[in-house]
Design a protein around this motif. Structure first.
Motif, PDB file in Angstrom:
ATOM      1  N   ASN A  86       0.826  -1.201   0.000  1.00  0.00           N
ATOM      2  CA  ASN A  86       0.000   0.000   0.000  1.00  0.00           C
ATOM      3  C   ASN A  86       0.866   1.260   0.000  1.00  0.00           C
ATOM      4  OD1 ASN A  86      -2.548   1.508   0.323  1.00  0.00           O
ATOM      5  ND2 ASN A  86      -1.778   1.918   2.385  1.00  0.00           N
ATOM      6  N   ILE A  87       1.907   1.260   0.823  1.00  0.00           N
ATOM      7  CA  ILE A  87       2.798   2.421   0.884  1.00  0.00           C
ATOM      8  C   ILE A  87       3.588   2.559  -0.416  1.00  0.00           C
ATOM      9  CG2 ILE A  87       4.732   3.477   2.116  1.00  0.00           C
ATOM     10  CD1 ILE A  87       2.001   3.434   3.579  1.00  0.00           C
ATOM     11  N   ALA A  88       3.971   1.429  -1.026  1.00  0.00           N
ATOM     12  CA  ALA A  88       4.669   1.488  -2.311  1.00  0.00           C
ATOM     13  C   ALA A  88       3.784   2.126  -3.378  1.00  0.00           C
ATOM     14  CB  ALA A  88       5.101   0.087  -2.740  1.00  0.00           C
ATOM     15  N   ARG A  89       2.504   1.803  -3.353  1.00  0.00           N
ATOM     16  CA  ARG A  89       1.576   2.408  -4.314  1.00  0.00           C
ATOM     17  C   ARG A  89       1.461   3.908  -4.073  1.00  0.00           C
ATOM     18  NH1 ARG A  89      -3.409  -2.048  -4.370  1.00  0.00           N
ATOM     19  NH2 ARG A  89      -2.218  -3.747  -5.384  1.00  0.00           N
ATOM     20  N   ILE A  90       1.351   4.293  -2.813  1.00  0.00           N
ATOM     21  CA  ILE A  90       1.294   5.722  -2.491  1.00  0.00           C
ATOM     22  C   ILE A  90       2.568   6.418  -2.960  1.00  0.00           C
ATOM     23  CG2 ILE A  90       1.288   7.386  -0.577  1.00  0.00           C
ATOM     24  CD1 ILE A  90      -0.553   5.478   0.924  1.00  0.00           C
ATOM     25  N   GLY A  91       3.727   5.771  -2.709  1.00  0.00           N
ATOM     26  CA  GLY A  91       4.998   6.352  -3.122  1.00  0.00           C
ATOM     27  C   GLY A  91       5.082   6.522  -4.624  1.00  0.00           C
ATOM     28  N   PHE A  92       4.581   5.536  -5.373  1.00  0.00           N
ATOM     29  CA  PHE A  92       4.621   5.642  -6.835  1.00  0.00           C
ATOM     30  C   PHE A  92       3.754   6.799  -7.320  1.00  0.00           C
ATOM     31  CE2 PHE A  92       2.589   4.662 -10.910  1.00  0.00           C
ATOM     32  CZ  PHE A  92       3.706   4.650 -11.730  1.00  0.00           C
ATOM     33  N   VAL A  93       2.536   6.889  -6.810  1.00  0.00           N
ATOM     34  CA  VAL A  93       1.648   7.980  -7.221  1.00  0.00           C
ATOM     35  C   VAL A  93       2.262   9.331  -6.846  1.00  0.00           C
ATOM     36  CG1 VAL A  93      -0.627   9.025  -6.902  1.00  0.00           C
ATOM     37  CG2 VAL A  93      -0.418   6.542  -7.082  1.00  0.00           C
ATOM     38  N   ALA A  94       2.818   9.401  -5.635  1.00  0.00           N
ATOM     39  CA  ALA A  94       3.441  10.650  -5.192  1.00  0.00           C
ATOM     40  C   ALA A  94       4.630  11.014  -6.071  1.00  0.00           C
ATOM     41  CB  ALA A  94       3.885  10.524  -3.737  1.00  0.00           C
ATOM     42  N   SER A  95       5.391  10.009  -6.512  1.00  0.00           N
ATOM     43  CA  SER A  95       6.545  10.293  -7.370  1.00  0.00           C
ATOM     44  C   SER A  95       6.106  10.877  -8.706  1.00  0.00           C
ATOM     45  CB  SER A  95       7.371   9.017  -7.585  1.00  0.00           C
ATOM     46  OG  SER A  95       6.717   8.110  -8.453  1.00  0.00           O
ATOM     47  N   GLU A  96       4.992  10.375  -9.252  1.00  0.00           N
ATOM     48  CA  GLU A  96       4.499  10.902 -10.521  1.00  0.00           C
ATOM     49  C   GLU A  96       4.004  12.337 -10.353  1.00  0.00           C
ATOM     50  OE1 GLU A  96       4.433   9.326 -13.712  1.00  0.00           O
ATOM     51  OE2 GLU A  96       5.896   8.168 -12.570  1.00  0.00           O
ATOM     52  N   ILE A  97       3.341  12.607  -9.238  1.00  0.00           N
ATOM     53  CA  ILE A  97       2.867  13.972  -8.960  1.00  0.00           C
ATOM     54  C   ILE A  97       4.063  14.911  -8.803  1.00  0.00           C
ATOM     55  CG2 ILE A  97       1.676  15.417  -7.260  1.00  0.00           C
ATOM     56  CD1 ILE A  97      -0.064  12.886  -6.657  1.00  0.00           C
ATOM     57  N   THR A  98       5.067  14.473  -8.037  1.00  0.00           N
ATOM     58  CA  THR A  98       6.254  15.284  -7.801  1.00  0.00           C
ATOM     59  C   THR A  98       7.023  15.512  -9.091  1.00  0.00           C
ATOM     60  OG1 THR A  98       6.424  14.432  -5.542  1.00  0.00           O
ATOM     61  CG2 THR A  98       8.402  15.408  -6.489  1.00  0.00           C
ATOM     62  N   LYS A  99       7.167  14.463  -9.890  1.00  0.00           N
ATOM     63  CA  LYS A  99       7.897  14.559 -11.159  1.00  0.00           C
ATOM     64  C   LYS A  99       7.289  15.630 -12.056  1.00  0.00           C
ATOM     65  CE  LYS A  99       8.568  10.621 -13.173  1.00  0.00           C
ATOM     66  NZ  LYS A  99       8.289   9.397 -13.983  1.00  0.00           N
ATOM     67  N   ASN A 100       5.980  15.791 -12.006  1.00  0.00           N
ATOM     68  CA  ASN A 100       5.293  16.741 -12.861  1.00  0.00           C
ATOM     69  C   ASN A 100       5.037  18.077 -12.186  1.00  0.00           C
ATOM     70  OD1 ASN A 100       4.567  15.249 -15.498  1.00  0.00           O
ATOM     71  ND2 ASN A 100       4.051  13.762 -13.912  1.00  0.00           N
ATOM     72  N   GLY A 101       5.820  18.351 -11.125  1.00  0.00           N
ATOM     73  CA  GLY A 101       5.801  19.678 -10.520  1.00  0.00           C
ATOM     74  C   GLY A 101       4.683  19.943  -9.550  1.00  0.00           C
ATOM     75  N   GLY A 102       4.002  18.899  -9.087  1.00  0.00           N
ATOM     76  CA  GLY A 102       2.905  19.091  -8.149  1.00  0.00           C
ATOM     77  C   GLY A 102       3.300  18.836  -6.710  1.00  0.00           C
ATOM     78  N   ILE A 103       2.320  18.999  -5.819  1.00  0.00           N
ATOM     79  CA  ILE A 103       2.497  18.726  -4.396  1.00  0.00           C
ATOM     80  C   ILE A 103       1.652  17.506  -4.048  1.00  0.00           C
ATOM     81  CG2 ILE A 103       2.202  19.580  -2.036  1.00  0.00           C
ATOM     82  CD1 ILE A 103       2.373  22.421  -3.152  1.00  0.00           C
ATOM     83  N   ALA A 104       2.271  16.491  -3.501  1.00  0.00           N
ATOM     84  CA  ALA A 104       1.558  15.304  -3.031  1.00  0.00           C
ATOM     85  C   ALA A 104       1.565  15.324  -1.511  1.00  0.00           C
ATOM     86  CB  ALA A 104       2.219  14.033  -3.547  1.00  0.00           C
ATOM     87  N   ALA A 110      12.690   6.676  -1.747  1.00  0.00           N
ATOM     88  CA  ALA A 110      13.518   6.353  -2.905  1.00  0.00           C
ATOM     89  C   ALA A 110      12.770   6.569  -4.219  1.00  0.00           C
ATOM     90  CB  ALA A 110      13.998   4.906  -2.809  1.00  0.00           C
ATOM     91  N   LEU A 111      11.448   6.363  -4.212  1.00  0.00           N
ATOM     92  CA  LEU A 111      10.652   6.578  -5.411  1.00  0.00           C
ATOM     93  C   LEU A 111      10.504   8.057  -5.740  1.00  0.00           C
ATOM     94  CD1 LEU A 111       7.814   3.941  -4.826  1.00  0.00           C
ATOM     95  CD2 LEU A 111       9.474   3.915  -6.697  1.00  0.00           C
ATOM     96  N   VAL A 112      10.379   8.877  -4.704  1.00  0.00           N
ATOM     97  CA  VAL A 112      10.077  10.299  -4.902  1.00  0.00           C
ATOM     98  C   VAL A 112      11.327  11.150  -5.066  1.00  0.00           C
ATOM     99  CG1 VAL A 112       9.053  12.354  -3.828  1.00  0.00           C
ATOM    100  CG2 VAL A 112       7.883  10.142  -3.671  1.00  0.00           C
ATOM    101  N   ALA A 113      12.345  10.889  -4.253  1.00  0.00           N
ATOM    102  CA  ALA A 113      13.506  11.779  -4.144  1.00  0.00           C
ATOM    103  C   ALA A 113      14.193  12.115  -5.469  1.00  0.00           C
ATOM    104  CB  ALA A 113      14.517  11.195  -3.159  1.00  0.00           C
ATOM    105  N   PRO A 114      14.284  11.188  -6.432  1.00  0.00           N
ATOM    106  CA  PRO A 114      14.948  11.571  -7.697  1.00  0.00           C
ATOM    107  C   PRO A 114      14.207  12.653  -8.473  1.00  0.00           C
ATOM    108  CG  PRO A 114      14.875   9.177  -7.455  1.00  0.00           C
ATOM    109  CD  PRO A 114      13.992   9.743  -6.405  1.00  0.00           C
ATOM    110  N   HIS A 115      12.953  12.928  -8.119  1.00  0.00           N
ATOM    111  CA  HIS A 115      12.131  13.833  -8.919  1.00  0.00           C
ATOM    112  C   HIS A 115      11.815  15.151  -8.219  1.00  0.00           C
ATOM    113  CE1 HIS A 115      11.696  10.320 -11.422  1.00  0.00           C
ATOM    114  NE2 HIS A 115      11.132   9.654 -10.433  1.00  0.00           N
ATOM    115  N   GLY A 116      12.152  15.279  -6.949  1.00  0.00           N
ATOM    116  CA  GLY A 116      11.839  16.504  -6.216  1.00  0.00           C
ATOM    117  C   GLY A 116      12.016  16.293  -4.723  1.00  0.00           C
ATOM    118  N   GLY A 117      11.385  17.158  -3.945  1.00  0.00           N
ATOM    119  CA  GLY A 117      11.559  17.084  -2.502  1.00  0.00           C
ATOM    120  C   GLY A 117      10.730  15.981  -1.863  1.00  0.00           C
TER     121      GLY A 117
END
Length: 567
Positions: A450-468, A485-492
């Motif tokens: 469940n947390i991995a899924r949240i992390g993936f969705v958050a990474s896509e939001i972050t990658k595209n300049g949004g706030i998750a 690890a999923l989010v950090a390469p794309h933003g904060g």
């Protein structure tokens, strides 16, 4: 198969027959690392290998950096597979090797199957007593599947690349270019990260020393896996190559999986360069050391300085490729140029910007001077890695049920919507459970999923300049680390531990969850009969028993402002 063939791709008529028979074959979907290894095998960049190593060869390479017949080969190229597949394979059968989309790239004729031993392998491969201390060894242990399969490979096609195809050349194509250009002395240089003016000075110095041209092999794997960083890295490498005199340097993209194995890695790269037609190979003093260039003076290197150079030089007669030591260069302000670091005299002003400082300057929109990097490279980096005030970011809240995560998340959602600086998405724990993870239970495995899924969705939001804004319980440290690890390469990524005490959470108990747990009506409630692993180093810690929701939200906003995410 002719061992001297320029690649391991079978004739198209043979390929048609294999495809017709493949309906009966078992299949294995290659990981990104395995896809890189297969491409290197099929292109003959791993000559003389014609497939994946068998058990005897594998163990011999680990022990002596040689195949069982004595041939020098330092890296154990093997195919590891899941137990569900490894336990069913038999010698002689065919195994279809497929990419992530299911396209069949090659067929492996199974010669051997054996159980892997990742920790023992990592100790030998990386020459470390504790694999957990070495990032490459640690990754080897974590990523290796339970079984290994050895055997020859028949290639149907090289892995397709739609990105920069004109810069992806096989060894045979590279050698043909050398002949066309009349290059007889070629220095092989491998790059994995960004290249700046210091690297240009080092390459030019090395090329002058050996009186030859340069093959710059830039490590570039799967575009979809690398994202924006992959494209930026290649474009920066192109700008870097364009700064050299015409006909002095050839840039080639290489699908090599770099394992950071120190001297062994350097010798491996030398053989890969040899297979591309190079006569010389550039080796650094701390070549392929995970701590190379580390700014922490207390961190000792994993491998003795100069060990890689000595190993490659010791095998020159056997490999036929000459080791060229990398000359460390320093920028001297008084001379306004890079000079060999050993020639810097006392009193000279040496200027340097390391990787961490370069990242900081990009994050805060600060200058990258021309003496440090090429203007075109700086412009590319600013375009792809904008300052924090224009980056996306994720607020990842974790804490017990009733700690106040949802209340804080909703309040922050409203605050950000009022600011109108970025699109905002709220991923509350209960909402995600209802819409994204409705089939999951509350077992440890399913909670982590469940947390991995949240992390993936958050990474896509972050990658595209949004706030998750994520507000799950997330009780386990490993799952939180995976989300980071999923989010950090794309933003904060800002971890917020909502550290409200259990007693206060039980008093609130808006869902009646704790009452049911205490009465024995439900099991696996975090904080009651299932553990909560307290975050060790969260960016923010809040106790909503001592703070109002408004005060807690203000603490978060102040932190984001201090870190440059809010202008």
């Amino acid at each position: 198969m002719d061992p001297h063939a320029e690649h391991l791709i079978v004739h198209f008529r043979r390929a048609e027959a294999i495809k017709a028979d493949s309906l009966a074959f078992k299949s294995h979907s290659l990981t990104p690392r395995q896809a890189c290894d297969l491409e290197m095998l099929l292109s003959r960049a791993f000559y003389p290998l014609t497939g994946y190593l068998g058990h005897e060869d594998f163990e011999s390479v680990l022990a002596s950096m040689r195949l069982a017949d004595g041939t020098l080969w330092p890296m154990p190229v093997s195919l590891d597979v899941p137990a569900s597949l490894g336990e069913t394979l038999t010698c002689g059968e065919k195994l279809a090797l497929r990419d992530a989309e299911g396209f069949m790239l090659a067929v492996l004729t199974v010669a051997e199957v054996w159980r892997s031993d990742p920790e023992r392998e990592a100790r030998a491969l990386f020459d470390v007593a504790d694999p957990d201390r070495h990032p490459g060894a640690r990754e080897h242990v974590q990523a290796t599947r339970p079984y290994r399969v050895g055997g020859p490979v028949d290639g149907l096609a090289l892995p397709p690349h739609v990105d920069f195809p004109e810069s992806r050349r096989t060894p045979a194509a590279v050698q043909a270019l050398f002949q066309q250009r009349g290059w007889r002395r070629v220095l092989g240089c491998l790059s994995e990260g960004l290249l700046h003016c210091r690297h240009r000075a080092m390459f030019q110095q090395a090329a002058r020393d050996m009186a030859g041209s340069i093959l710059l092999s830039h490590v570039a794997g799967e575009a979809m896996a690398g994202g924006a960083a992959h494209f930026a890295g290649v474009r920066c490498a192109r700008h870097f190559a364009a700064a050299f005199p015409k006909n002095a340097l050839l840039l080639n993209l290489l699908p090599l999986c770099v394992r950071m194995a120190g001297p062994r890695q350097a010798l491996f790269e030398a053989l890969v360069h040899k297979n591309h037609g190079c006569t010389h190979t550039l080796v650094a003093l701390d070549h392929a050391d995970p701590l190379a260039g580390a700014t922490d003076g207390n961190a000792a290197p994993f491998y003795p300085p100069g060990a890689a150079q000595r190993l490659v030089a010791a095998h020159e007669a056997e490999t036929g490729i000459v080791m060229v030591p990398e000359t460390p260069m320093a920028y001297v302000e008084e001379k306004a140029q890079y000079v060999p670091a050993a020639s810097v005299a006392p009193g000279m002003t040496v200027k340097n910007i390391d990787a961490a400082e370069c990242t900081r300057r990009l994050e805060f929109g600060l200058d990258l001077p021309d003496w440090f990097t090429l203007p075109d490279v700086a412009a590319e980096l600013r375009l792809v890695f904008p300052p924090r005030s224009r980056q996306g970011f994720t607020l990842f809240m974790t804490g017990l049920s009733g700690a106040g995560k949802s209340t804080l998340a909703k309040l922050l959602f409203v605050k950000f919507m009022e600011m109108r600086t970025r699109p905002v998405t709220l991923l509350d724990g209960d909402i995600v459970r209802r819409h994204l993870s409705s089939e999951l239970t509350f077992s440890r495995e399913h909670r982590n999923l469940n947390i991995a899924r949240i992390g993936f969705v958050a990474s896509e939001i972050t990658k595209n300049g949004g706030i998750a804004i994520c507000a799950p319980i997330a009780p386990y440290a490993c799952a939180r680390a995976e989300a980071r690890a999923l989010v950090a390469p794309h933003g904060g990524f800002v971890e917020i531990h909502v550290a409200t005490p259990l007693g206060v959470c039980e008093q609130r108990d808006r869902k009646g969850l704790y009452a049911k747990a205490r009465a024995g009506l439900v099991k696996g409630v975090t904080g009651v009969d299932d553990p909560y692993e307290v975050p060790q180093a969260p960016e923010i810690t809040l106790d909503t028993s001592a703070l109002t929701p408004g005060e807690a939200a203000q603490e978060v906003l102040l932190y984001l402002e201090r870190q440059g995410y809010l202008a």
